[in-house]
Design a protein around this motif. Structure first.
Motif, short mmCIF file in Angstrom:
data_model
loop_
_atom_site.label_atom_id
_atom_site.label_comp_id
_atom_site.label_asym_id
_atom_site.label_seq_id
_atom_site.Cartn_x
_atom_site.Cartn_y
_atom_site.Cartn_z
N LEU A 66 0.85 -1.46 0.01
CA LEU A 66 0.05 -0.05 0.05
C LEU A 66 1.09 1.21 -0.01
O LEU A 66 2.20 1.09 0.41
CB LEU A 66 -0.94 -0.16 1.49
CG LEU A 66 -1.88 -1.19 1.40
CD1 LEU A 66 -2.53 -1.14 2.91
CD2 LEU A 66 -2.81 -1.17 0.21
N ILE A 67 0.29 2.27 -0.51
CA ILE A 67 1.20 3.60 -0.33
C ILE A 67 0.88 4.23 0.70
O ILE A 67 -0.19 4.39 1.12
CB ILE A 67 0.93 4.61 -1.59
CG1 ILE A 67 1.23 3.91 -2.87
CG2 ILE A 67 1.32 5.89 -1.52
CD1 ILE A 67 0.92 4.53 -4.04
N ASP A 68 2.02 4.41 1.59
CA ASP A 68 1.86 4.78 3.03
C ASP A 68 1.46 6.29 3.45
O ASP A 68 0.77 6.59 4.42
CB ASP A 68 3.14 4.56 3.85
CG ASP A 68 4.15 4.84 3.16
OD1 ASP A 68 4.11 5.76 2.32
OD2 ASP A 68 5.47 4.39 3.63
N SER A 69 1.52 6.95 2.27
CA SER A 69 1.33 8.33 2.43
C SER A 69 -0.37 8.57 1.87
O SER A 69 -0.95 9.82 2.22
CB SER A 69 1.98 9.18 1.61
OG SER A 69 2.15 9.00 0.34
N LEU A 70 -1.10 7.37 1.55
CA LEU A 70 -2.40 7.44 1.24
C LEU A 70 -3.34 6.79 2.37
O LEU A 70 -2.98 5.88 2.89
CB LEU A 70 -2.53 7.14 -0.26
CG LEU A 70 -2.09 7.82 -1.36
CD1 LEU A 70 -2.13 6.99 -2.78
CD2 LEU A 70 -2.15 9.17 -1.63
N THR A 71 -4.42 7.35 2.25
CA THR A 71 -5.43 6.75 3.34
C THR A 71 -5.85 5.42 2.64
O THR A 71 -5.75 4.99 1.43
CB THR A 71 -6.66 7.56 3.84
OG1 THR A 71 -7.31 7.79 2.44
CG2 THR A 71 -6.29 8.92 4.22
N TYR B 265 -4.35 5.57 7.74
CA TYR B 265 -3.11 5.32 6.83
C TYR B 265 -2.89 3.99 7.33
O TYR B 265 -2.90 3.41 8.48
CB TYR B 265 -2.21 6.26 7.13
CG TYR B 265 -2.39 7.90 6.86
CD1 TYR B 265 -2.23 8.27 5.47
CD2 TYR B 265 -3.10 8.80 7.62
CE1 TYR B 265 -2.51 9.38 5.08
CE2 TYR B 265 -3.53 10.02 6.98
CZ TYR B 265 -3.13 10.16 5.58
OH TYR B 265 -3.45 11.65 5.12
N GLU C 284 -7.89 6.11 -0.31
CA GLU C 284 -7.10 6.77 -1.54
C GLU C 284 -6.51 5.67 -1.94
O GLU C 284 -6.41 5.60 -3.22
CB GLU C 284 -6.36 7.70 -0.74
CG GLU C 284 -6.95 9.05 -0.81
CD GLU C 284 -6.18 10.02 0.12
OE1 GLU C 284 -6.45 10.97 0.20
OE2 GLU C 284 -5.08 9.70 0.91
#
Lengths: 835, 229
Positions: B104-109, B146, B112
């Protein structure tokens, strides 16, 4: 990738703190550059304006010929304020019955004189002076104290200049554009141009000095005017501020060089900070790009995404930087003007150029330093999601470095407008980087041997240095370049300030005493002993050469006509001396001994070369009706105008003038508290001439003080940039250090041990960087001082220890402060975040 | 050999698939002459020990990498002949992923992250679809969290929601329970198979977990880069 998505990424990166460092680096880059350019732009204008009082204008056109109306019209068309002036020598006669007259230097001015600076006037002869911008009205005339005395007139009396009777209404002691010229020693008279016609002094063949003074705050209009009249300037002299006073001109020139070096370093440091933070940002986003690609994002979409991201950061960073730069420059200008007691309103407004410089700097930095790491992201393989180590290179290292070098070159050339300077600087940095890298590797190797025997904190630090040796080599190079640049700047600043202060020490002569007769000698000598710093009365003789090696001088002159040089046959000031005069150097032959009974002369080198005079030649002089032969025994080199002293083409051995009566001269520093005694001396010896150059000296000092302060501020700004690079570099290497130390902590390492070893590691890095930087700084200083500032280079052992300790101290403190917080976090948080 | 019949309905097909890499001057063969065909709607397990080449095979089948020799067809396209741009298009249109490390992209919720594939395709319904799938995996309360605020199991559920939200033809799952405890692993596996059936997706599951492999209709076993069963 669509805009909304890009915006989402920017927002989420911002929230997670990923973008801040890059943005701050960019904002500081733009901020520093625009602060420097804005401040320099305004200070330069202010300094030029202040210095312009030496000329009484921003530019002037001088000639023996009348100034054509075309020049005046062209100037007026460009919005330039003009003022005409005629200077001539004329007898001034007292209209009283006393038949007194005196040759004076008359200055006829228009109603708007002075355009720059103020007049210094007295209310009573030889009385205290005050500043004013008023001038005599038509039909009036202002005389200086000495003239009032010699003509025996008072305020309200009438004097005649040529055929014009004028009423004496003021006492003029100095004008801003009087300068420091030895040739301009007749007493000054100030009158109006409107009265010139009535004097009838303008006749064919009269020796008149015409001047057109030009003033405008916008420097560019003068270029336009110069271009428009350039072809017709034959016989006219176009003068700017720097021509007016050599010391001020040189101080301004060198200050500009310093600003240029400082500014260029700020740009380079900012570029490095941006490159480092962009690199860190990119590295932390390899995984993200891998995921996006797995989810079907095409390389082109990633490219657009990166560009969108960069442009957004760029825009925000540049705007923030410009606003910050603008605000800081206002603060600086306010501070500087407060310090030198000029109001902010008097400092001319900044032009648009610095803002454009800031904007362009931001864009170039963004594309040259930040884009390459971002482009690297495009090449990330989607396979990275299943194999972390997998990363096909996006752009090669060559492209990255080429971008950075081309960017730096572009910025420097644009900023410095000098190919030569840019190439030297870039070459220096490349050599230094390669050299530093090699030294750093050796230092790191040496570290291993020492580390093996050290205690556990140090062993940890040394092994940390070893494990990341490639990264650390890079970091040492960055640290050393930063420390080196800062040291260079600091040392260049010190040299500049020292030299300026040496040029005008506190006891710089502020009065010139001329025409002291034999009878006045004793009185003046006593005054010197009692009230002034040490100074001597120098004997002067008026004489000329009548023959060279027996050949009549005119004949010799015709046979040896040189390139333009003062004529050999003219009257010259002569003196004798036991010792070589200060600031003179014998470059050929030998100086005489004190006891010589030969009649010898020493000739100035350029003059001797121009007239082909050499050692052993015999010159015949006539002085006060006496004719005698002297032999040339030495040739002297001297810097005309370099120091406040009398210089001579000919200096004779003692005894040559024994039977000839002389007059005396002196240049002395008379402290303010002894001005009354000076007035009494002048009143007792009215035929003696005393020129007060105190106001000129004070003006020069004020300009130099201002330049010095500006130089120090620039230094502080560049230091800030340097600290940012250090921070960015430490931040970039922090991630891997922190993760490793979290692991150590999870295995039982105490916080104290970890923090200690991290600090020790940064300290070692800083010390190594310090060593490398000192060597680099000495080398670069040699080049900068010898080639650009034209100083004499001297090695500075005192900075070696300072640089060494500063390197270690600064890097260790910044490293400690930036990692301390993270070490205090529970190791599990760090390990989980680090993935 | 693959256990599936090679017929015209195969959505995924590989022929003589070989992958070699250069390693310190010599050539290392990771996969050797693999033939495979997977039918639409089928769930197939690729099993084998660590280092047997499972993940490499998955990368080639999903178009994340290209083979040294051999060909791969996905939904009729020969993706082994495509350039990266074209393969990306195929992935965006037809492929979903679930990874062992969640990715997962850690800066997106969470929301997102799930919306991401649809947004990459420029779809307007991304948000409602994403919320629907997050509800489906039981994370309706965690939309704005997040990844670091979620447990491993929850992160994997977000990844599964993301994978199904783009309604892929083929879902590739690489050790989807490998990073989870047994109980959570079971729940995740249940969810994966349920959604697979609901959406009639073709599932390619890489695992060394025998019990997980048994829940698939077919399996292919690899050893030292070659198919052994």
């Amino acid at each position: 990738m669509n805009l909304k998505l890009i915006f989402n990424f920017i927002l989420s990166d911002w929230r997670s703190g990923e973008l801040q460092l890059l943005l701050v680096a960019l904002a500081i880059a733009v901020g520093t550059v625009s602060t420097i350019t804005l401040t320099v732009d305004r200070l330069q204008k202010a300094m030029t304006k202040e210095a312009s009082v030496f000329l009484g204008a921003d530019r002037s056109i001088n000639s023996r010929l009348p100034i054509p109306d075309q020049f005046v019209q062209e100037a007026i068309d460009r919005g330039i304020t003009t003022s005409s002036m005629i200077i001539f020598n004329s007898m001034v006669l007292s209209a009283k019955d006393n038949n007194r007259s005196q040759l004076a230097s008359v200055k006829a001015v228009e109603g708007n004189y002075p355009l720059r600076g103020k007049l210094r006037v007295a209310d009573a002869p030889f009385g205290p002076t005050r500043e004013t911008t008023e001038i005599p009205a038509p039909g009036e005339i202002w005389l200086n104290s000495r003239l009032l005395y010699t003509l025996d007139v008072e305020l309200g009396d009438t004097v005649e200049v040529g055929y014009a009777p004028l009423t004496v209404t003021g006492i003029i002691e100095a004008e801003p554009d009087r300068g420091f010229s030895m040739l301009d020693i007749s007493p000054r008279v100030l009158m109006r141009m409107a009265d010139i016609e009535a004097t009838q002094v303008i006749q064919p063949g009269s020796q008149l000095d015409y001047r057109l003074l030009l003033v405008n705050d916008d420097e560019s209009v003068f270029r336009g005017l110069y271009q428009a009249i350039e072809d017709d300037l034959q016989g006219y002299r176009w003068r700017n501020v720097r021509d007016a006073d050599e010391r001020v001109g040189r101080a301004l020139g060198r200050a500009e060089s310093f600003f240029l070096i400082g500014g260029s370093m700020a740009v380079l440091l900012a570029g490095v900070a941006i490159a480092l933070s962009a690199n860190r940002y990119a590295r932390r986003h390899f995984d993200h790009v891998g995921i996006l690609k797995t989810l079907g994002a095409r390389p082109r979409a990633i490219l657009w995404g990166c560009l969108g991201l960069l442009l957004t950061i760029g825009l925000v960073g540049i705007v923030a930087g410009l606003i910050a730069g603008g605000a800081i420059h206002f603060g600086l200008v306010w501070y500087l003007t407060e310090q030198v007691l000029t109001t902010v309103e008097e400092v001319p407004p900044a032009s648009l150029q610095p803002v454009l410089t800031g904007l362009a700097t931001g864009l170039i930095c963004l594309f040259a330093f930040a884009l390459p790491p971002f482009l690297d992201l495009i090449g990330v393989s989607p396979l990275r999601v299943i194999r972390r180590d997998f990363k096909r290179g996006g752009v090669s290292a060559v492209v990255t470095y080429a971008c950075a070098i081309v960017g730096s070159l572009g910025l420097l050339i644009w900023y410095s407008k000098s190919w030569e300077f840019t190439l030297w600087l870039i070459l220096g940095i490349v050599v230094v980087t390669v050299g530093f890298g090699t030294v750093a590797i050796f230092l790191l190797r040496g570290g291993r041997i020492v580390g093996m025997q050290a205690g556990s904190l140090w062993r940890l630090a040394f092994s940390g240095l070893q494990r990341r040796n490639v990264e650390n080599t890079g970091q040492i190079v960055v640290f050393s370049v930063v420390i080196m640049l800062l040291m260079i700047l600091y040392l260049v600043r010190s040299s500049l300030v020292d030299e300026w202060q040496a040029q005008l020490p506190d006891d710089t002569p502020n009065h010139v005493f001329l025409n002291i007769s034999q009878a006045q000698h004793e009185d003046v000598s006593q005054f010197i002993d009692q009230y002034t710093s040490d100074g001597d009365l120098a004997a002067f003789y008026d004489g000329r050469v009548v023959s060279v090696n027996g050949q009549p001088v005119r004949e010799y002159q015709n046979a040896n006509r040189p390139a333009p040089a003062p004529p050999l046959s003219s009257r010259r000031q002569l003196t004798w001396s036991v010792d070589i005069p200060d600031n003179n150097e014998v470059i050929e032959g030998e100086w005489w001994s004190e006891s010589t009974d030969e009649k010898l002369v020493s000739v100035e080198s350029d003059y001797a070369r121009a007239w082909r005079l050499g050692i052993g030649d015999t010159l015949t002089f006539r002085v006060r009706g006496e004719t005698f032969d002297v032999k040339i025994s030495s040739i002297r080199a001297l810097e005309w105008g370099e120091s406040a002293q009398f210089n001579f083409f000919y200096v004779f051995s003692p005894g040559v003038f024994d039977d000839i009566p002389s007059s005396y001269r002196a240049m002395l520093y008379v402290p303010d508290e002894h001005r009354d005694e000076l007035s009494q001396l002048i009143a007792r010896n009215p035929t003696m001439t005393v020129i007060d150059v105190d106001s000129v000296i004070k003006q020069v000092q004020s300009v130099i003080d201002r330049v010095t302060m500006a130089v120090e501020w620039i230094l502080i700004l560049v230091l800030t940039s340097g600290a940012l690079v250090l921070l960015a570099s430490i931040q970039a290497s922090r991630d891997s250090r922190i993760k490793e130390h979290a692991l150590l902590r999870s295995m039982g390492g105490t916080k104290k041990l970890i923090l200690g070893s991290l600090t020790a590691e940064f300290l070692l890095l800083g010390l190594m960087a310090g060593i490398v930087a000192i060597a680099g700084a000495e080398l670069s200083l040699y080049l900068i001082e010898e080639k650009i500032l034209e100083f004499d280079y001297a090695i500075r052992p005192e900075i070696w220890i300072a640089g060494f300790l500063l390197g270690g101290g600064i890097v260790a403190s910044v490293g400690y402060l930036s990692t301390r917080k993270l070490v205090l976090l529970p190791p599990v948080t760090i390990l989980r975040d680090a993935g | 050999m693959a256990t599936t019949e090679q017929n015209g309905d195969a959505i995924l097909r590989a022929e003589n698939l070989t992958k070699e890499v250069d390693f310190e001057g010599s050539t290392l063969t990771i996969l050797r002459d693999v033939d495979l065909a997977i039918n639409r709607g089928e769930a197939v397990a690729i099993v084998g020990e660590s280092g047997s080449g499972k993940t490499t095979l998955l990368g080639l089948l999903a178009g994340l990498d290209v083979p040294t020799r051999g060909r791969v067809w996905l939904d009729g396209d020969e993706i082994s002949a495509f350039n990266e741009d074209e393969r990306a298009q195929v992935r965006a249109r037809a492929v979903g992923f679930v990874f062992q490390t969640f990715q997962l992209i850690d800066s997106l919720t969470a929301l997102e992250n799930v919306m991401l594939p649809a947004e990459l395709r420029g779809e307007r319904t991304a948000r409602t679809d994403a919320i629907r799938y997050l509800e489906r995996v039981g994370l309706q309360e965690r939309l704005k969290h997040y990844p670091r605020q979620l447990s491993g199991g929850e992160q994997q559920r977000v990844a599964i929601a993301r994978a199904f939200c783009s309604e892929p033809l083929v879902l590739f799952a690489d050790e989807p329970t490998g990073n989870l405890d047994t109980k959570t692993g079971h729940r995740i596996a249940d969810l994966l198979f349920e959604l697979n059936q609901e959406n009639e997706t073709t599932l390619v599951l890489v695992t060394h977990d025998k019990s997980l492999a048994e829940r698939c209709q077919a399996s292919t076993e690899l050893a030292a880069g070659a198919v052994i069963a």
